[in-house]
Design a protein around this motif. Sequence first.
Motif, PDB file in Angstrom:
ATOM      1  N   GLY A 163       3.646  -7.756  -7.519  1.00 34.14           N
ATOM      2  CA  GLY A 163       3.997  -7.989  -6.123  1.00 34.14           C
ATOM      3  C   GLY A 163       4.446  -6.721  -5.425  1.00 34.14           C
ATOM      4  O   GLY A 163       4.626  -5.667  -6.042  1.00 34.14           O
ATOM      5  N   PRO A 164       4.663  -6.807  -4.104  1.00 32.16           N
ATOM      6  CA  PRO A 164       5.062  -5.634  -3.322  1.00 32.16           C
ATOM      7  C   PRO A 164       6.551  -5.328  -3.491  1.00 32.16           C
ATOM      8  O   PRO A 164       7.369  -5.518  -2.596  1.00 32.16           O
ATOM      9  N   VAL A 165       6.919  -4.852  -4.674  1.00 29.37           N
ATOM     10  CA  VAL A 165       8.315  -4.574  -5.020  1.00 29.37           C
ATOM     11  C   VAL A 165       8.396  -3.178  -5.637  1.00 29.37           C
ATOM     12  O   VAL A 165       7.396  -2.628  -6.099  1.00 29.37           O
ATOM     13  N   PHE A 166       9.594  -2.637  -5.677  1.00 33.01           N
ATOM     14  CA  PHE A 166       9.785  -1.349  -6.350  1.00 33.01           C
ATOM     15  C   PHE A 166      10.082  -1.563  -7.821  1.00 33.01           C
ATOM     16  O   PHE A 166       9.615  -0.815  -8.675  1.00 33.01           O
ATOM     17  N   ASN A 167      10.840  -2.603  -8.130  1.00 34.16           N
ATOM     18  CA  ASN A 167      11.152  -2.961  -9.519  1.00 34.16           C
ATOM     19  C   ASN A 167      10.778  -4.412  -9.758  1.00 34.16           C
ATOM     20  O   ASN A 167      11.095  -5.294  -8.951  1.00 34.16           O
ATOM     21  N   ALA A 168      10.095  -4.655 -10.851  1.00 35.76           N
ATOM     22  CA  ALA A 168       9.699  -6.017 -11.190  1.00 35.76           C
ATOM     23  C   ALA A 168      10.953  -6.879 -11.351  1.00 35.76           C
ATOM     24  O   ALA A 168      11.932  -6.474 -11.977  1.00 35.76           O
ATOM     25  N   GLY A 169      10.915  -8.062 -10.748  1.00 35.44           N
ATOM     26  CA  GLY A 169      12.036  -8.977 -10.858  1.00 35.44           C
ATOM     27  C   GLY A 169      13.061  -8.866  -9.754  1.00 35.44           C
ATOM     28  O   GLY A 169      14.025  -9.646  -9.734  1.00 35.44           O
ATOM     29  N   GLU A 170      12.890  -7.912  -8.822  1.00 43.62           N
ATOM     30  CA  GLU A 170      13.813  -7.794  -7.699  1.00 43.62           C
ATOM     31  C   GLU A 170      12.999  -7.499  -6.438  1.00 43.62           C
ATOM     32  O   GLU A 170      12.338  -6.470  -6.348  1.00 43.62           O
ATOM     33  N   ARG A 171      13.074  -8.397  -5.474  1.00 47.30           N
ATOM     34  CA  ARG A 171      12.264  -8.279  -4.260  1.00 47.30           C
ATOM     35  C   ARG A 171      12.965  -7.364  -3.255  1.00 47.30           C
ATOM     36  O   ARG A 171      13.837  -7.816  -2.492  1.00 47.30           O
ATOM     37  N   ALA A 172      12.592  -6.105  -3.289  1.00 50.09           N
ATOM     38  CA  ALA A 172      13.148  -5.109  -2.368  1.00 50.09           C
ATOM     39  C   ALA A 172      11.991  -4.361  -1.724  1.00 50.09           C
ATOM     40  O   ALA A 172      11.095  -3.870  -2.419  1.00 50.09           O
ATOM     41  N   GLU A 173      12.003  -4.280  -0.387  1.00 49.40           N
ATOM     42  CA  GLU A 173      10.935  -3.606   0.358  1.00 49.40           C
ATOM     43  C   GLU A 173      11.354  -2.162   0.612  1.00 49.40           C
ATOM     44  O   GLU A 173      12.062  -1.863   1.560  1.00 49.40           O
ATOM     45  N   SER A 174      10.899  -1.263  -0.234  1.00 47.27           N
ATOM     46  CA  SER A 174      11.280   0.148  -0.109  1.00 47.27           C
ATOM     47  C   SER A 174      10.347   0.929   0.801  1.00 47.27           C
ATOM     48  O   SER A 174      10.647   2.073   1.150  1.00 47.27           O
ATOM     49  N   SER A 175       9.225   0.347   1.190  1.00 44.34           N
ATOM     50  CA  SER A 175       8.220   1.050   2.006  1.00 44.34           C
ATOM     51  C   SER A 175       8.503   0.832   3.490  1.00 44.34           C
ATOM     52  O   SER A 175       8.359  -0.281   3.998  1.00 44.34           O
ATOM     53  N   THR A 176       8.885   1.899   4.180  1.00 41.94           N
ATOM     54  CA  THR A 176       9.134   1.792   5.617  1.00 41.94           C
ATOM     55  C   THR A 176       7.834   1.566   6.378  1.00 41.94           C
ATOM     56  O   THR A 176       7.794   0.818   7.357  1.00 41.94           O
ATOM     57  N   GLY A 177       6.765   2.219   5.958  1.00 42.51           N
ATOM     58  CA  GLY A 177       5.469   2.074   6.610  1.00 42.51           C
ATOM     59  C   GLY A 177       4.634   1.008   5.922  1.00 42.51           C
ATOM     60  O   GLY A 177       3.934   1.281   4.940  1.00 42.51           O
ATOM     61  N   THR A 178       4.695  -0.219   6.424  1.00 42.57           N
ATOM     62  CA  THR A 178       4.020  -1.338   5.776  1.00 42.57           C
ATOM     63  C   THR A 178       2.510  -1.122   5.703  1.00 42.57           C
ATOM     64  O   THR A 178       1.893  -1.321   4.648  1.00 42.57           O
ATOM     65  N   LEU A 179       1.912  -0.722   6.811  1.00 42.04           N
ATOM     66  CA  LEU A 179       0.463  -0.548   6.840  1.00 42.04           C
ATOM     67  C   LEU A 179       0.022   0.567   5.902  1.00 42.04           C
ATOM     68  O   LEU A 179      -1.013   0.458   5.228  1.00 42.04           O
ATOM     69  N   TRP A 180       0.806   1.632   5.817  1.00 40.94           N
ATOM     70  CA  TRP A 180       0.483   2.738   4.917  1.00 40.94           C
ATOM     71  C   TRP A 180       0.511   2.266   3.461  1.00 40.94           C
ATOM     72  O   TRP A 180      -0.358   2.625   2.667  1.00 40.94           O
ATOM     73  N   GLN A 181       1.487   1.456   3.117  1.00 39.44           N
ATOM     74  CA  GLN A 181       1.559   0.925   1.765  1.00 39.44           C
ATOM     75  C   GLN A 181       0.281   0.169   1.396  1.00 39.44           C
ATOM     76  O   GLN A 181      -0.298   0.384   0.328  1.00 39.44           O
ATOM     77  N   TRP A 182      -0.181  -0.704   2.297  1.00 35.77           N
ATOM     78  CA  TRP A 182      -1.355  -1.515   1.969  1.00 35.77           C
ATOM     79  C   TRP A 182      -2.645  -0.722   2.035  1.00 35.77           C
ATOM     80  O   TRP A 182      -3.606  -1.034   1.314  1.00 35.77           O
TER      81      TRP A 182
END
Length: 565
Positions: free
Chosen positions: A70-89
Motif C-alpha cells: 500500500g501507499p505507506v512508508f512502513n508496512a503496518g502503519e498508514r502514514a502519507e509521507s509523500s507531499t506530492g501525491t501525483l508525483w508519487q503515483w
Amino acid sequence: MTSTHSPLRESGAVLGQLNNRRVAHGRLRTALCLLLPAIAVAVAGFQRRWMSDDGHIYVRTVRQILAGNGPVFNAGERAESSTGTLWQWLLVLAGLPGLDIARAAMYGGLLLTVAGFAFASLGALRLYAGKAALPVGCLVLLALPPVWDFATSGLETGLATCWIAGAWLLLVTRARSLATCVVVGLGPLVRPDLALVSAVFLGAQWLMVRPSRRAAFGGLGAALALPVAYEVFRVGYYGQLMPLPGVTKEASQSLWGRGFDYLADFAGPYLLWVPALFLLAALLPSKATRRDPAFLVPALAPVVAGLLCWAYVIKVGGDFMHGRMFLPGLLLLLLPVFLVPFTRAWAIATVGVGVWALACASWLRIPYEGRIGPGGVADERGVYVRQNAAAHPLHHDFAGYPSNVTYARLVREAAREGTPGLFLGSTSAGANSPTLTGVYSTLGFGGTVVPLDGAALDPIGLAYPLAAHSERIDGRVGHDKRLPDTWIFADRGRGPLPDGVDPAGVAAARRALDCGALAELRAATRDPMTPGRFLRNVTGVWERTSFRFPNDPVRAERQLCGGNR
C-alpha cells in the motif's frame, strides 16, 4: 496568342515565395523560442543532477506500493509521507516495468522541467499573438542556481514546473475546454499549497469565458473531481486532512519573521531586485496592452497566483532548502514576461536582465555553499554532494559522512542475521523489537537502509505519526519536532532499556499511548483497514489532525489519561 508568362502571374509567384519565406521564418523563430530555453535548462539541470534525501522518501513509498504493502512508508502503519501525491503515483508507473525508481525520479524531474520551460515559452508566444521573441523572464530563471539544482533532486519540483506552465498554456489557448478545468484542478495533487494556483486559474478561466451557471458548475465539478476523490481516500485511509509532512511542519501556523528571513536568503545573494527593476521599467509604459481585457486576465492570473504562493511560503516560515519553495511562485510571476515582444522598452530590459543574468550565473552565490547556513537553511545539493563524496549522488551511501556509514552497517548486519531490534541513532542498538526498527533523522537514507518489512522511523515526524503530532520545539526550520527516545522505545521497543533512556518516562509514555486521542491516533494508523475503521477515520479527522501532545511523557500522561492514571 497570349503569353503564358504574364507580369501578373510573375508578381503573384514572387508574392507567394515571399509569403512562404515569412511563414518559414516565423516557424523557425517559434521553434527557437520554444527550444532554446528548454535546451538551456536541460543542460544546466543535467550538469547539476542529483537525488536529494527527501527524494528517497518518495522512493521507499513507491517500493512499498510495488511490493503490495500500500501507499505507506512502513508496512503496518498508514502514514502519507509523500507531499506530492501525483508525483508519487507517476513514480509508481515508472517502477511498474522495473525501472530504477531513484533514476526515474532524477531524470523524470529533469524532463518535466524541460517540458515546463517549453510550455511557458509557447504560452508567452500565444499570449502575444506570435510576436514574443525577447527572452526576459526565462533569463531570470536560467541564471539562478536553485533552478539548476531543483530541475532534478527527485522531488516534485519538476512536476510543479510542468503543471504550472502547462495549466497556464491551456488557460491562454483553450480556456473554454473542459480538459483545461481538469488540468487546472490538479494543483492540490501536485502539492497541497498549489491549490492556491488552481483557485486563481479557475477564477481567471471564469472571467475569460463567462459561462452559464450550469457550465460553470460543470467545469468546477471537473476540476474538483480528482482532488476531492483523493481527499476522501486520504482522510479515510490515513486519518489526516493533509500529508503527514504538513502536520509535522505545522502548515497552518504563522511564522512571518522566519519566512522573511527565508525570502532574504533567496533574494539577497542573487540581487533579485536588479531584474525586478528592469521588468517594472519596461512594464510601466505598456498602457495600451494592459487595457486589453483579452490579454489582461491571462497575464495577471499567474502574477496573482505567484504572489499568493510567496505570501504562503513566508507565512509558514519558509523551508530548510535554499530557494526551493520560492521557485513555483517565481515561475508564476515571470510567466507573462517569459518571452516578450520586440519593443524599445523590452529590448533595453532584455539587455539589463541579460547582464545581470551573466553575473548571477557566473559569480553570485550564497555564502554557505555546500553547507547548512547560520539560519538553518541549507545548500541542499551541496550538502549531499559533500556527504556522499560524489558529484552526482543518486543512491545515497553517505561515503563522506562516517556516522551514516556506521548506522547503515549496524542495520544491514542485523537485517542479514535476521535479528529484530530497535536502533536508536548511528551507534547504539536498542533492545528487541518485533521488527527491525531503525530511528534516524535523515529519513530517506534510513528508508533505503531499513528493509521494507522493517520500520524506518524519524523523530522529526515526516513519516512517523507519533512524532508528527508531538509539540513543536525551538529548532531548525522544517526540523522543529523531535520525539524523544523515551516515546519511541515505549511505542516500539521491548526488553531491557538502552542506556540513557529513563524508565519512569517509558512507563508514563506507555500509559499515555493507551489513553484518549493518542490511543485513537495509533488505532487510526495501525488498526486493520475495515469499512468501520475508514468511517471512524473520516468522522474524527479534524480533531485527529489538530491533536498535539507534550514531549514530556509524565505531562502527556496527566493530560491524556486524567483520572485513569
